[in-house]
Scaffold this active site. Structure first.
Site, short mmCIF file in Angstrom:
data_model
loop_
_atom_site.label_atom_id
_atom_site.label_comp_id
_atom_site.label_asym_id
_atom_site.label_seq_id
_atom_site.Cartn_x
_atom_site.Cartn_y
_atom_site.Cartn_z
N LYS A 177 -73.82 33.70 62.06
CA LYS A 177 -72.54 33.33 61.45
C LYS A 177 -71.54 34.39 61.90
O LYS A 177 -71.61 35.55 61.48
CB LYS A 177 -72.64 33.31 59.92
N GLY A 227 -63.75 34.50 48.67
CA GLY A 227 -63.88 35.03 47.32
C GLY A 227 -62.79 34.62 46.36
O GLY A 227 -62.77 35.05 45.21
N ALA A 275 -66.11 29.59 52.51
CA ALA A 275 -65.10 30.46 51.89
C ALA A 275 -64.11 29.70 51.03
O ALA A 275 -63.55 28.69 51.44
CB ALA A 275 -64.31 31.26 52.92
N GLY A 276 -63.89 30.20 49.82
CA GLY A 276 -62.82 29.72 48.97
C GLY A 276 -63.21 28.64 47.99
O GLY A 276 -62.41 28.27 47.13
#
Lengths: 66, 258, 258, 66, 258, 258, 66, 66
Positions: free
Chosen positions: E99, E160, E186-187
């Site tokens: 990743k 985050g 993410a998010g």
């Protein structure tokens, strides 16, 4: 003498200057700019620069854009 | 930059609306929209002259209208084309200003980050006042500012979509890190989109389709002028806090029969 | 009602902003907000007089400001209280106008549908020009119009919340079925909320907290005036269609090197 | 004679009219309205109506409201 | 890739949830979340060993849990660091998977487009199966695919933040142009965010904070598993069209007393 | 009511999905959707029998499927019609349950508040277990609960619109004040809508068009089952807090070369 | 002999191999990787490569990450 | 004798009971309910109640509904 003017092949008189070409192509030379073989030619050099066989010339002016 | 003006390079604009010159039903409507919007800066493209074409006189029309002309590099898919087009624009119009577009592909009309950075760098070095059309990536925005761009022009949504601000969070992040003006370009569709952009603290908008393709372009131009004024004033006025629950506006004290 | 004016009963207003008179930092700020917002109608409550209190002169202040005074029935939890308060307002101010509130409970400050209908019916019968504060239920809105209310005043969000338009779909449904003006009351927080309301085709807004509790109330009042003008003009101008994909604004024709 | 005026018990002179009471209670009688036992009393009847023992009187005026 | 599986390089995963291994209240909770989420792939970082530290055995724990381990390059701010970290990950874990993160700055934790492209190119050339963490720019996504990345991992919102999908339009544009899997990283903050991502047609999600920082991480892991299943099934089932107006579900025909 | 079950009157349901029986491509698809959704309660209308019609056996089909049958009063525009229809339903099906609909008009299919309250009151007095279909007005919801309704069934959006939750704020307000189950009925269009409803803390959903009119109804029924499970679990798991700015999930400590 | 190991200066015995260093530093050499002066050293070369004065060595392993 | 059955005028034999009518009209009397002149008639009274000239009878059963 043949050159490409604004994307179209065209027969031009030998020794023709950029300035003369602009006058022929543009209704009004005001606010016009010229690129010769992908280099901008300042207006003050137009009369001195002669078109050569095979040149690629773009003559542009402001147009509606966003 | 004062609260009241939008500074682009040396220029101080009092209007926060920049206007495109494309797609109006007629040249007269365009000029009326320029007047109605209160804009002081209008974008143009560079296109091949055609003998006898009316297009050439756009320069004169806008010049007479008293606005700054901002040549763009629309239609450029490489940094090289964009730089050359910027030079042509400078020569044709006699301005250092350029709205820099380096488009990635026909389908999205989104900017190509690498090409944009490269062209911006060259043009800044060459003395241009560069206003780059960019996506809403806060990182790219910062890079463009670091390079020396005079403003950042992130999109609200894809060009011509009229979808309004797709990601206000990103525009906020861009603005809070920027020390040059943030002018939202592309994707705005109606007046409230403009008000929202200004309320986020952004400094201006560049409009074209939203005005030119409205049912009544001149009235929409007028709407946009008011919308920008509204958003800018609301931002400076600092809005009330949001509450989850209701809170009486009329005081209960002195209510009869209680 | 013409496109340009807001007709309430016999009155023709040129401003689409109605303003509340509560919660300003000072009376002078209130008056400055009245002026800055361009409003022609200001709401007041009816409260017990107190000897020596300055409050009594509110009537004179607003009267001198040249605005119509719209007494409300804030604080009424039953139809009976509301009707009686409306009568007191008419007597005190000499106006048939009444902003009718029948509140269900302290926690939500939402209207009580049954009480609202009952009070509206009585007041219309008694000759009042009734502007009912209602929720955003299109059915209740229609009932209020059928009863003879002069306008419908649906909320955007709970009173004093500043959350903006929670359900634009319902406001649209209300407006498309209404033949009296729709004035959105309660819950608006900033200028773009007002622009959005007007863009939905609604006829006006009633603002209080959003102005009085802004950091700079007078500047926000000014923002609201512009926001209403922007939204009304954008609605009449008919916005461009939304597109899912990008669509070039600058034409490709005549692009050099292509 | 006792009556309730604006929510507070009060001793009033017997035979006092509504009008007299308003003048006593309100700094300025302009734009004032009166409810007597939950019925509105028009201004033109103020002088004729006398307060009675145990009456509930509300004297109100425009106040800041939203 | 069949409708039912998520293909990453040579691997065929049956779960559409990838899970991060950070921030759990305890290692046991992490393992329980791995089980509850049904994930088949878990990300890890590469960090300095410390003598006597328990951290080292994370590899064994995950190995025993039967999941694929996906090393990331978190903490890398340059292409060079990222490439080197990827090589360390391959050596430590014995996997070609990586990743890829090339972060622009501490404040936004957004990817640096230029560094990301450069590192991706090197790693693909070196035989890695590259899953790049990217922003939601459809152009950058396409470039990454053209370079040979095995999947595209656009963000929903900043790392985050738990803000959910900030720009569904961009995710749709990315997906409609992609021929490798699109895994939103993410998010994401809660289950409905995951369902929305899958309903947009995206192929999977990578979750960490949303699970690890929930009040009850294991229950949230379970929720995420169901949410992904729900979204994937709903996408394949093709949702009903939206209507502006109501449309009766119960037929009127045969209604008594009509 | 425990976290795990949905209590309606005396019944304890383990599924949070109620399903309508209208508009499926075939009876078999309907039955497959009943199974796939995991529902334990299915709504039916009361309609005139027709000699030789197959419709009559719907009762037997659902009975054999082992689900509770919930007769509705669809098509009733007055309290009187609704009460009578409820009585017919009780007699026909042998259940005290009734999904009470009193519709205001054909165009909106929204409930008529006054008629709904009146019918609910009569039916509760007559021993029915009343589940009223209502708008999203928190005040009306509270009145219905006060009257003795066994659950509150607010809409997400107009019936059959599939627009999803138009006003989550109102659903939250309803739920936070309710002590009976809140089951969102009408307007849901896809799985994420269901997840969102459950994440708001609501207790269940009633679905019909969203399933019956999906491209693949059985797969959508399955999606809805998972979506409800996801939302309920996420609500109980308490989601992570939202952050405006990014926050690293991978710890920086131990990063090499720093 | 001094070298930098995981960011800290450290005194090492001259001629120490990477393998020996890993054994000293890591509780468990499994799933560990090593970079020497910003180049990854494959495990099979660990015993052959000796640490030099001033080397910068990073010894890493999988850790909790997102 | 004429009565209105499920919205349509119909000729019925005099003295016909509700029960007999249901059997004639409904394929299956299970899960059927009857309203006579806008009052529900419980199934156990069906055989006892006779249809009268001009009666308005609705015979309903569960049907697909949302």
């Amino acid at each position: 003498m043949r050159a490409r003017v604004n994307g179209a092949e065209r027969e031009l008189s030998p020794g023709m200057s950029i300035g003369a070409l602009v006058n022929e192509v543009a209704a009004d030379a005001k606010a016009v700019a010229v690129a010769l073989n992908r280099a901008m030619i300042p207006r003050k050099e137009w009369s001195a620069v002669q078109v050569q066989e095979g040149d690629d010339i773009e003559i542009v002016a402001p147009f509606h854009g966003g | 930059m004062s609260d009241e003006t939008l500074q682009i390079g040396e220029l101080e604009l009092h209007s926060r609306v920049l206007l495109g010159s494309a797609m109006y039903p007629s040249t007269q409507v365009m000029l009326d929209c320029v007047a109605a919007s209160g804009t002081e800066m209008v974008t143009v493209a560079l296109r091949r002259v055609s003998p006898g074409a009316k297009g050439e006189s756009l320069y004169e029309l806008l010049h007479r209208a008293g606005v700054h002309i901002l040549p763009n590099t629309a239609g450029c898919y490489t940094a090289e084309d964009a730089v050359l087009t910027a030079q042509l624009g400078r020569e044709a119009i006699g301005t250092e200003l350029v709205k820099l577009e380096v488009i990635a592909d026909d389908q999205t009309l989104l900017p190509d980050a690498a090409g944009l950075l490269q062209a911006a760098e060259e043009l800044v070095r060459d003395g241009f006042v560069v206003l780059p059309y960019t996506n809403d990536d806060p990182v790219l925005a910062r890079r463009l500012e670091d390079i020396g761009c005079a403003a950042i022009m992130p999109l609200a949504a894809p060009i011509g979509s009229g979808l309004g601000v797709r990601n206000p969070h990103n525009l906020s992040l861009i603005k809070e890190r920027a020390s040059v003006p943030v002018i939202v370009d592309a994707g705005l569709g109606t007046a409230s989109d403009v008000t929202i952009v200004l309320e986020l603290g952004c400094d201006g908008v560049l409009l074209n389709s939203a005005v030119a393709r409205a049912g009544d372009p001149v009235m929409m131009a007028q709407a946009m002028r008011a919308a920008a004024a509204a958003g800018a004033a609301a931002f400076r006025a600092r809005r009330m806090p949001r509450k989850y629950h209701a809170e009486a506006s009329t005081p209960a004290k002195g209510t009869p029969w209680r």
